[in-house]
Write an enzyme that holds these catalytic residues in place. Structure first.
Site, mmCIF file in Angstrom:
data_model
loop_
_atom_site.group_PDB
_atom_site.id
_atom_site.type_symbol
_atom_site.label_atom_id
_atom_site.label_comp_id
_atom_site.label_asym_id
_atom_site.label_seq_id
_atom_site.Cartn_x
_atom_site.Cartn_y
_atom_site.Cartn_z
ATOM 1 N NE ARG A 211 -2.356 -1.563 3.232
ATOM 2 C CZ ARG A 211 -3.063 -3.267 3.147
ATOM 3 N NH1 ARG A 211 -3.471 -3.370 2.292
ATOM 4 N NH2 ARG A 211 -2.411 -3.234 4.627
ATOM 5 C CG PHE A 230 -9.373 -9.494 -8.424
ATOM 6 C CD1 PHE A 230 -10.350 -10.417 -8.500
ATOM 7 C CD2 PHE A 230 -8.663 -9.149 -9.284
ATOM 8 C CE1 PHE A 230 -10.751 -11.009 -9.645
ATOM 9 C CE2 PHE A 230 -8.928 -10.200 -10.417
ATOM 10 C CZ PHE A 230 -9.692 -11.062 -10.641
ATOM 11 C CB CYS A 343 -1.583 -14.670 -2.406
ATOM 12 S SG CYS A 343 -3.394 -14.935 -3.192
#
Ligand code: SAH
Length: 398
Positions: A211, A230, A343
């Site tokens: 972020r 997403f 991921c």
């Protein structure tokens, strides 16, 4: 009487190098008290190489928690490991600015099967393996003594518990009940963890440093038009708006995620809701639709769910990664930047990079790899344990 697991010749090598999993096929014989859930791991030459928790019928038969011969996961052992994990976070993370972090990351903190996340004064625990069931009370008491949380909540509602014959479980473990998502701060922004029903333990804490990286890139690019695919509760979108994005279009298929995204956005007064649109639908279809409409963006974020969940799904999952990345390439303005993630623990960084290369080639875009993205320090990677690097990403330039 102790329990000893004797390994087949050669099977000690990955363990000595740091891999904490001992598969059932690596064990030649068990000796001693089979009721115990802690064992000595013995190499074929007779050397004691590790101490591990054990489950008699799981494929992952044992999980190393220490290479010290006398180590135990009793009350003092658990306390010492928790203390070390918490101290490390206190030393490495910007407490005060950030009020949420993963405090315990399972094998990587010498506590296999245990996750502890902190959101302000709420702790969320996930017990993934059977040995924690009998150590539940010790764990709760130790966490209370070390951290004095207002609430300890359990989110063991995960399927992997079934490998150790455990039912999913969630609910209050100690302290005050929860009545709403838990507000917390990160890098000057305000977020909400849906501890009761959200994904993971309520928030994607593992994207913390990504972020920050995103915010820096937004500042660098001026006023980009951002597409956040997403999006979940739109934490990337909020970062982008706060850092000066011209507009953010966020996509997800989950209605409850959108509701929480709207609440989260409202907590951040510097984010103008008029610049944010959140569309519900299937990302693969929406991206195709945008391509037909010739929509273009300056910065695209792709953070899909785990698309390769087991080896048998490898080809199908890789195709899905390629599909969305190809679509993103087709929607990107010249000079734009793609933040793309996987991921899936089974897809390593090299393989993921190859998928991106293939997508760019098919889209006939000459791209550059600008930066690597990964896990923050509260989700550490363990040497010798490649599966612990599950989150990987690239910043790709167009
Ligand atoms: N980027 C988010 C986390 C994303 S998790 C964050 O940083 O918080 C993956 C998200 O993908 C979930 O919110 C899930 O609802 C969504 N999702 C899964 N399949 C989808 C699909 N086919 N179309 C759109 N959204 C999807």
């Amino acid at each position: 009487m102790t329990l000893k697991l004797h390994l087949k010749p050669g099977r000690e090598i990955p363990i000595v190098r740091g891999h904490p999993w001992i598969m059932s096929g690596a064990i030649s014989r068990a000796e001693g008290n089979r009721q115990l859930d802690e064992a000595d791991i013995i190499a074929a030459n007779g050397t004691l190489i590790a101490r591990a928790t054990v489950h008699p019928s799981s494929d992952i038969r044992a999980r190393v928690f220490s290479i010290e011969p006398g180590a135990q996961l009793d009350a003092p052992g658990i306390k010492a490991r928790l203390q070390l994990a918490i101290e490390r976070r206190q030393n490495w993370l910007p407490w005060g600015l950030d009020t949420a972090a993963r405090l315990v990351s399972s094998e990587c903190d010498g506590l296999p099967g245990l996750i502890v996340d902190r959101y302000a004064d709420v702790l969320v625990v996930q017990l993934l393996t059977a040995p924690w069931e009998s150590r539940r009370d010790i764990l709760i008491e130790t966490l209370q003594n070390l951290l004095h949380p207002k609430t300890i909540w359990e989110r063991s509602d995960v399927d992997i518990r079934r490998h150790e014959e455990l039912e999913p479980r969630k609910g209050l473990l100690a302290g005050a009940p929860l009545s709403a998502p838990v507000p917390f701060q990160e890098n000057g922004l305000r977020f909400l963890a849906d501890v009761e029903n959200g994904h993971k333990t309520g928030f994607y804490l593992d994207q913390r440093t990504n972020r920050q990286t995103l915010s820096r890139w937004i500042g660098q690019l001026g006023k980009p038009r951002v597409l956040n695919v997403f999006a979940y509760t739109d934490s990337f979108g909020i970062c982008a708006l706060n850092a000066g994005a011209k507009s953010v279009l966020s996509l997800d298929s989950s209605t409850s995620a959108k509701e929480l995204a709207d609440q989260q956005l409202a907590l951040n007064p510097d984010c103008d809701p008029a610049k944010r649109d959140y569309r519900l639908g299937d990302a693969f279809e929406l991206l195709r639709q945008f391509r037909e409409e010739k929509a273009r963006f300056d910065l695209i974020i792709l953070d899909p769910p785990k698309l390769v969940s087991r080896k048998a799904k490898m080809q199908q999952g890789l195709r899905a990664y390629k599909d969305i990345n190809l679509l993103a390439c087709q929607l990107m303005n010249a000079g734009g930047v793609l933040f793309t993630y996987s991921c899936s623990g089974l897809v390593d960084r090299d393989l993921f990079g190859k998928v991106i290369e293939g997508a760019a080639r098919d889209a006939r875009r000459a791209v550059q790899f600008l930066d690597n993205l990964g896990q923050p320090p509260d989700h550490p990677r363990k040497p010798g344990f490649p599966e612990s690097e599950y989150l990987k990403g690239f910043v790709v330039g167009f």
